[in-house]
Scaffold this motif. Structure first.
Motif, short mmCIF file in Angstrom:
data_model
loop_
_atom_site.label_atom_id
_atom_site.label_comp_id
_atom_site.label_asym_id
_atom_site.label_seq_id
_atom_site.Cartn_x
_atom_site.Cartn_y
_atom_site.Cartn_z
N GLU A 85 1.18 -0.98 0.20
CA GLU A 85 -0.08 0.04 -0.31
C GLU A 85 0.77 1.52 0.13
N PRO A 86 1.13 1.71 -1.09
CA PRO A 86 2.22 3.06 -1.06
C PRO A 86 1.17 3.99 -0.36
N PHE A 143 -5.93 10.11 -9.59
CA PHE A 143 -6.39 8.69 -9.56
C PHE A 143 -7.84 8.53 -9.21
N ALA A 144 -7.87 6.94 -9.65
CA ALA A 144 -9.74 7.14 -9.79
C ALA A 144 -10.26 6.51 -8.67
N GLY A 145 -9.57 5.99 -7.86
CA GLY A 145 -9.97 5.21 -6.13
C GLY A 145 -11.00 5.88 -5.34
N ASP A 164 -9.28 -4.25 -4.80
CA ASP A 164 -8.80 -5.04 -3.58
C ASP A 164 -6.81 -4.47 -3.76
N HIS A 165 -6.76 -3.09 -4.59
CA HIS A 165 -5.94 -2.27 -3.97
C HIS A 165 -6.12 -1.17 -2.86
N PRO A 178 1.62 -0.83 -7.52
CA PRO A 178 -0.23 -0.37 -7.15
C PRO A 178 -0.53 1.30 -7.47
N VAL A 179 0.33 1.51 -7.49
CA VAL A 179 0.02 2.88 -7.80
C VAL A 179 -0.89 3.00 -9.15
#
Length: 287
Positions: free
Chosen positions: A36-37, A57-59, A83-84, A221-222
Motif C-alpha cells: 500500500e503506497p 486517481f480513480a480510487g 482490492d488495491h 499499486p500506484v
C-alpha cells in the motif's frame, strides 16, 4: 485472469526448489502485490491539491484521519480500486505562517521516512518561493530529495492569461522559464512537471514521471489507482519491469540467507531469470 492463477504460474517456474522455500518466496510475492503506497502532497492553500488528486486517481476516497485530532497530524485519505489501496497524506504548505513553519518542519521530519513520494505543488503564478527554498534545503535535504517531485500547478494561470482558452505560446514559454527557475532554486532529483487540471494539460506526462520516481515496490499499486487514460503503455511497462525486479530481489534476499545450503542457492540462482520473466508476464493478473 485471477491473482491465484498468477501465483500458480510463478510457482511452476520454481518447481526445482524445495516446496518450503518456494512457499516462502510466494508469501513474499503475495505481500508485494498487496503493498500500500503512501504519497504525500503539499502546496500552499489554493495550489489545487484536491483537484490534481481527483484528476489523476480513480480510487474511491475515504478519509482516514480524525479531523478533530491534533493539528500536527496531517490529513490522510485512503484510495481503493478493487482490492488495491493507496494512502494520500495531505501535508500543509509552508510559507503561509512563520510561526507554523517550525512546527511543520518537525511534522515533515517525522513523515518523510514513511512516504514513498511527495508531490510538491507550486502555483504557476506564485513568485514568493524564498520560504519554500529554505524549507526544501533545510528540512528535505539530501536525505529525502529523491522522494520529491515538483509540480507547477494551474499552468493556465501563467502570464499572460488567455481568458480560459488553451495555453498560448507565451504562457508555455513562461512555464518553461518557471521550470528552469525551480531547477535552479531547488536542484531537484527529478525533472519538474507542469500541469493544468482545468485544461487537462501535462497530466499524462506527469503520471509517467511520477511512476518513474517511485520506489520499485510502489509503482504497480500506484498504477492500479490511476485513471485509465493515464495507464499508458509507458506507465504499464515501467510497472511491469519494476514488479519483475522486486520479485528478483525477493529471490536474491532468500538466496543470501546464511542457512541456505550451497546446492539450493545454486538452484535459486538458476531459476531466477525465468521467475523474473514469468512475474513480468503475469503482471496483469495482479494489477
Amino acid at each position: 485472469m485471477s491473482k491465484q492463477e498468477g501465483i500458480n504460474t510463478i510457482n511452476k517456474a520454481m518447481a526445482a526448489l524445495p516446496t518450503r522455500l518456494s512457499d516462502t518466496i510466494l508469501k513474499h510475492i503475495h505481500l508485494l502485490t498487496e503493498y500500500e503506497p503512501v504519497i504525500g502532497i503539499m502546496g500552499k492553500t489554493g495550489a489545487g491539491k484536491s483537484s490534481l488528486c481527483n484528476a489523476l486517481f480513480a480510487g474511491e476516497v475515504s478519509p482516514v484521519s480524525d479531523v478533530a485530532a491534533c493539528t500536527r497530524e496531517p490529513l490522510r485519505f485512503r484510495l481503493q480500486v478493487g482490492d488495491h489501496y493507496m494512502t494520500i497524506v495531505d501535508l500543509p504548505g509552508v510559507g503561509e505562517s512563520g510561526a507554523r513553519d517550525t512546527e511543520y518542519a518537525a511534522l515533515y521530519r517525522e513523515q518523510l521516512p514513511r512516504l514513498d513520494l511527495v508531490l510538491w505543488l507550486i502555483k504557476a503564478d506564485d513568485r514568493a518561493l524564498a520560504v519554500d527554498e529554505h524549507f526544501y534545503h533545510q528540512v528535505i535535504g539530501e536525505a529525502y530529495r529523491h522522494k520529491v517531485l515538483f509540480v507547477i500547478s494551474q499552468s493556465d494561470k501563467a502570464e499572460p492569461t488567455s481568458g480560459g482558452g488553451p495555453l498560448s505560446m507565451a504562457q508555455k514559454q513562461n512555464i518553461s522559464r518557471k521550470i528552469c527557475l525551480l531547477h535552479e532554486l531547488f536542484q531537484p532529483a527529478h525533472p519538474v512537471c507542469a500541469v493544468s487540471v482545468r485544461l487537462q494539460w501535462g497530466l499524462r506526462m506527469m503520471a509517467e514521471r511520477m511512476i518513474k520516481c517511485l520506489p520499485r515496490e510502489a509503482t504497480s499499486p500506484v498504477v492500479s489507482q490511476l485513471q485509465s487514460s493515464f495507464r499508458t503503455s509507458v506507465v504499464r511497462e515501467q510497472a511491469r519491469s519494476d514488479f519483475g525486479e522486486t520479485v528478483g530481489a525477493v529471490l536474491d534476499s532468500i538466496s543470501a540467507f546464511p542457512l541456505i545450503p550451497a546446492p539450493v542457492r545454486a538452484v535459486i540462482q538458476a531459476v531466477r531469470t525465468t521467475v523474473v520473466s514469468v512475474a513480468r508476464a503475469v503482471w496483469d493478473f495482479f494489477f
